[in-house]
Design an enzyme around this catalytic site. Structure first.
Site, PDB file in Angstrom:
ATOM      1  N   ASP A 100       0.869  -0.998   0.132  1.00 32.64           N
ATOM      2  CA  ASP A 100      -0.164   0.110   0.144  1.00 32.64           C
ATOM      3  C   ASP A 100       1.018   1.742  -0.693  1.00 32.64           C
ATOM      4  OD1 ASP A 100      -2.632  -1.275   0.195  1.00 32.64           O
ATOM      5  OD2 ASP A 100      -2.053  -1.160   2.620  1.00 32.64           O
ATOM      6  N   MET A 101       0.362   2.171  -0.849  1.00 32.84           N
ATOM      7  CA  MET A 101       0.865   3.668  -0.188  1.00 32.84           C
ATOM      8  C   MET A 101       0.332   4.463   0.124  1.00 32.84           C
ATOM      9  SD  MET A 101       3.749   5.345  -1.734  1.00 32.84           S
ATOM     10  CE  MET A 101       3.574   4.248  -3.388  1.00 32.84           C
ATOM     11  N   GLN A 148      -0.608   7.270  -6.063  1.00 37.15           N
ATOM     12  CA  GLN A 148      -2.107   7.969  -5.377  1.00 37.15           C
ATOM     13  C   GLN A 148      -1.795   8.855  -6.710  1.00 37.15           C
ATOM     14  OE1 GLN A 148       0.412   8.195  -1.983  1.00 37.15           O
ATOM     15  NE2 GLN A 148      -1.077   7.488  -0.847  1.00 37.15           N
ATOM     16  N   ARG A 207      -1.393  -0.809  -8.942  1.00 32.75           N
ATOM     17  CA  ARG A 207      -3.550  -0.321  -7.831  1.00 32.75           C
ATOM     18  C   ARG A 207      -2.852   1.129  -8.806  1.00 32.75           C
ATOM     19  NH1 ARG A 207      -3.992  -0.786  -1.883  1.00 32.75           N
ATOM     20  NH2 ARG A 207      -4.512  -3.301  -2.741  1.00 32.75           N
ATOM     21  N   LYS A 233      -6.647   7.701  -6.280  1.00 33.78           N
ATOM     22  CA  LYS A 233      -6.689   9.273  -6.066  1.00 33.78           C
ATOM     23  C   LYS A 233      -5.513   8.919  -4.986  1.00 33.78           C
ATOM     24  CE  LYS A 233     -11.192   9.946  -7.475  1.00 33.78           C
ATOM     25  NZ  LYS A 233     -12.505  10.602  -7.393  1.00 33.78           N
ATOM     26  N   THR A 269     -11.011   2.117  -7.506  1.00 36.30           N
ATOM     27  CA  THR A 269     -12.084   3.281  -7.007  1.00 36.30           C
ATOM     28  C   THR A 269     -13.266   3.675  -7.396  1.00 36.30           C
ATOM     29  OG1 THR A 269     -12.890   6.164  -8.331  1.00 36.30           O
ATOM     30  CG2 THR A 269     -12.361   4.091  -9.766  1.00 36.30           C
ATOM     31  N   HIS A 270     -14.873   4.030  -6.789  1.00 40.66           N
ATOM     32  CA  HIS A 270     -15.781   4.188  -6.505  1.00 40.66           C
ATOM     33  C   HIS A 270     -16.078   4.858  -7.237  1.00 40.66           C
ATOM     34  CE1 HIS A 270     -13.458   2.588  -2.878  1.00 40.66           C
ATOM     35  NE2 HIS A 270     -14.047   1.807  -2.669  1.00 40.66           N
ATOM     36  N   ARG A 320      -9.010   6.587  13.156  1.00 33.88           N
ATOM     37  CA  ARG A 320      -7.889   7.239  12.716  1.00 33.88           C
ATOM     38  C   ARG A 320      -8.070   7.944  11.010  1.00 33.88           C
ATOM     39  NH1 ARG A 320      -1.823   5.583  11.040  1.00 33.88           N
ATOM     40  NH2 ARG A 320      -1.129   7.933  10.818  1.00 33.88           N
TER      41      ARG A 320
HETATM   42  P1  FDA Z   1     -14.548   9.310  -4.101  1.00 37.24           P
HETATM   43  O1  FDA Z   1     -13.471   9.421  -3.340  1.00 37.24           O
HETATM   44  O2  FDA Z   1     -15.474  10.911  -5.262  1.00 37.24           O
HETATM   45  O3  FDA Z   1     -15.593   8.411  -3.796  1.00 37.24           O
HETATM   46  C1  FDA Z   1     -15.993   7.723  -5.206  1.00 37.24           C
HETATM   47  C2  FDA Z   1     -17.066   7.460  -4.294  1.00 37.24           C
HETATM   48  O4  FDA Z   1     -17.604   6.477  -3.943  1.00 37.24           O
HETATM   49  C3  FDA Z   1     -18.029   8.070  -3.033  1.00 37.24           C
HETATM   50  O5  FDA Z   1     -18.744   9.347  -3.397  1.00 37.24           O
HETATM   51  C4  FDA Z   1     -18.891   7.323  -1.785  1.00 37.24           C
HETATM   52  O6  FDA Z   1     -19.991   7.177  -2.432  1.00 37.24           O
HETATM   53  C5  FDA Z   1     -18.276   6.268  -2.285  1.00 37.24           C
HETATM   54  N1  FDA Z   1     -16.971   6.080  -1.454  1.00 37.24           N
HETATM   55  C6  FDA Z   1     -15.284   6.529  -1.824  1.00 37.24           C
HETATM   56  N2  FDA Z   1     -15.060   6.054  -0.391  1.00 37.24           N
HETATM   57  C7  FDA Z   1     -15.625   5.580   0.604  1.00 37.24           C
HETATM   58  C8  FDA Z   1     -15.657   4.639   1.882  1.00 37.24           C
HETATM   59  N3  FDA Z   1     -14.573   4.806   2.400  1.00 37.24           N
HETATM   60  N4  FDA Z   1     -16.781   4.247   2.329  1.00 37.24           N
HETATM   61  C9  FDA Z   1     -17.982   4.628   1.952  1.00 37.24           C
HETATM   62  N5  FDA Z   1     -18.435   5.251   0.402  1.00 37.24           N
HETATM   63  C10 FDA Z   1     -16.650   5.769   0.251  1.00 37.24           C
HETATM   64  N6  FDA Z   1      -5.870   5.836  -0.859  1.00 37.24           N
HETATM   65  C11 FDA Z   1      -4.066   5.865  -0.751  1.00 37.24           C
HETATM   66  O7  FDA Z   1      -3.757   6.747  -0.442  1.00 37.24           O
HETATM   67  N7  FDA Z   1      -3.453   4.449  -0.325  1.00 37.24           N
HETATM   68  C12 FDA Z   1      -3.212   3.223  -1.003  1.00 37.24           C
HETATM   69  O8  FDA Z   1      -2.558   2.336  -1.100  1.00 37.24           O
HETATM   70  C13 FDA Z   1      -4.425   3.042  -0.787  1.00 37.24           C
HETATM   71  N8  FDA Z   1      -5.657   1.228  -1.317  1.00 37.24           N
HETATM   72  C14 FDA Z   1      -6.465   1.883  -1.603  1.00 37.24           C
HETATM   73  C15 FDA Z   1      -6.903   0.079  -2.098  1.00 37.24           C
HETATM   74  C16 FDA Z   1      -8.409   0.180  -2.991  1.00 37.24           C
HETATM   75  C17 FDA Z   1      -8.504  -0.907  -3.303  1.00 37.24           C
HETATM   76  C18 FDA Z   1      -8.922   0.438  -2.659  1.00 37.24           C
HETATM   77  C19 FDA Z   1     -10.604   1.540  -3.359  1.00 37.24           C
HETATM   78  C20 FDA Z   1      -8.401   2.741  -2.454  1.00 37.24           C
HETATM   79  C21 FDA Z   1      -7.200   3.061  -2.029  1.00 37.24           C
HETATM   80  N9  FDA Z   1      -7.662   4.002  -0.888  1.00 37.24           N
HETATM   81  C22 FDA Z   1      -6.218   3.813  -1.033  1.00 37.24           C
HETATM   82  C23 FDA Z   1      -8.446   4.863  -0.987  1.00 37.24           C
HETATM   83  C24 FDA Z   1      -8.383   5.826  -2.543  1.00 37.24           C
HETATM   84  O9  FDA Z   1      -6.837   6.783  -2.777  1.00 37.24           O
HETATM   85  C25 FDA Z   1      -9.651   6.777  -2.204  1.00 37.24           C
HETATM   86  O10 FDA Z   1      -8.818   7.839  -1.021  1.00 37.24           O
HETATM   87  C26 FDA Z   1     -10.960   5.889  -1.595  1.00 37.24           C
HETATM   88  O11 FDA Z   1     -10.657   5.036  -2.606  1.00 37.24           O
HETATM   89  C27 FDA Z   1     -12.004   7.371  -2.020  1.00 37.24           C
HETATM   90  O12 FDA Z   1     -11.538   7.675  -3.730  1.00 37.24           O
HETATM   91  P2  FDA Z   1     -12.498   7.521  -4.904  1.00 37.24           P
HETATM   92  O13 FDA Z   1     -12.182   7.469  -6.318  1.00 37.24           O
HETATM   93  O14 FDA Z   1     -13.275   5.680  -4.802  1.00 37.24           O
HETATM   94  O15 FDA Z   1     -13.359   8.035  -5.492  1.00 37.24           O
END
Ligand code: FDA
Length: 305
Positions: free
Chosen positions: A125-126, A154, A175, A178, A217-218, A279
């Protein structure tokens, strides 16, 4: 900070632990490996792969890292013994990265050896920007010893496109997310559209270079753009996968799997669930809104792991 999110963060210490637990249970598989494996099994039945994350990060004493190594070794053994489809994701700060990088290397090597013994894959992970370069260096070192080690980039960091080029040169598995930590504008895009643009530039650079990418991403806008990119580059389904967090965006997740895309769910578990939940909220209070949604609509229309 949005006033509602600020309120949730401020009042969190007053919320009874069982209530936080019931909210967190949507996003965390449980405290034990058995619970985590049961979640992975349910995800596999729902056509999703998984990646297991043993909760815990930023240790303050090096002796705390031992339990994490042992838990990852147990997790890798259980994945193999039970025949479930999962790899692991590791935060190097849980292995002492910020205290003693050489200790961290030693502990990470033990996890990588266990992965090699079971023929499994390890994702690093980063974390926050003070350790970006060191994390990349450790990744490059380990990639030379074991090819089934991957990294995370990221998209919000201004440096990531260049890092993507470095990783592409050594043939890495990446991976793209954002970025979840709060970083200053001098090093990170702040604007939502700028982050999306950075994400797509990075994704295209990696996919066009033939790298296997976990599209994490979601964000429905990014998912659509990623699907269009994959179609434009004429990629086959085994050249990329989507990745999502446990308990998030399950409708979108099911749409992607029903269309035949590979999809992996990030499954955190462990005794540190409370510290993890609190956290995450303090670091990025925007998540507070999601917690609140979980509180008022725990069942909502999206059910299952
Ligand atoms: P965005 O933040 O715009 O979210 C889109 C929609 O998704 C939101 O409107 C909401 O509905 C839903 N959503 C998103 N996050 C949610 C949450 N936690 N709970 C509930 N609903 C949520 N970051 C990092 O810095 N280092 C890492 O190693 C990782 N690893 C990682 C693995 C995986 C499999 C995922 C999916 C994400 C990460 N992340 C991460 C986190 C990533 O950087 C980011 O903060 C989140 O995925 C939210 O960004 P989205 O791209 O989903 O868009």
């Amino acid at each position: 900070m949005n006033p509602l999110n600020r309120l949730v963060v401020r009042t969190l210490p007053l919320v009874p632990r069982p209530l936080v637990r019931s909210i967190a249970s949507r996003y965390v598989a449980g405290e034990t490996l058995d619970e985590a494996i049961a979640t992975v099994r349910a995800l596999n039945a729902d056509r999703c792969m998984a990646t297991l994350d043993v909760l815990g990060e930023d240790v303050t004493r090096l002796d705390e890292t031992e339990a994490t190594v042992i838990e990852y070794q147990r997790a890798l053994a259980a994945i193999a013994a039970q025949g479930v489809d999962s790899n692991i994701s590791v935060k190097l700060s849980a292995l002492g990265l910020k205290l003693d990088p050489d200790h961290c290397r030693h502990q990470f090597a033990r996890i990588v050896e266990a992965a090699r013994a079971h023929g499994n894959f390890v994702r690093i992970d980063m974390e926050d920007s003070p350790v970006t370069e060191l994390t990349l260096q450790i990744y490059f070192e380990f990639l030379k010893k074991y090819e089934r080690v991957g990294i995370v980039l990221q998209a919000y960091l201004r440096r990531s496109l260049e890092d993507g080029r470095r990783v592409a040169q050594v043939g890495g598995n990446v991976r793209v997310c954002k970025g979840i930590y709060v970083e200053p504008a001098s090093i990170a895009f702040q604007d939502r559209e700028e982050i999306r643009d950075g994400y797509m530039r990075l994704l295209e650079a990696l996919l066009a270079a033939g790298r296997y990418v976990g599209i994490a991403t979601h964000d429905p806008v990014l998912v659509e753009r990623a699907l269009a990119l994959v179609a434009r580059l004429k990629l086959t389904r085994d050249q990329y996968e989507f990745q999502m967090l446990l308990g998030v965006a399950r409708t979108l997740r099911r749409r992607l799997t029903s269309e035949g895309h590979r999809l992996r769910v990030y499954v955190p578990y462990g005794e540190a669930w409370y510290a993890y939940s609190v956290r995450r909220l303090k670091e990025n209070p925007a998540i507070a809104g999601h917690v609140l949604k979980g509180l008022f609509a725990p069942g909502s229309s999206e059910t299952g792991p």
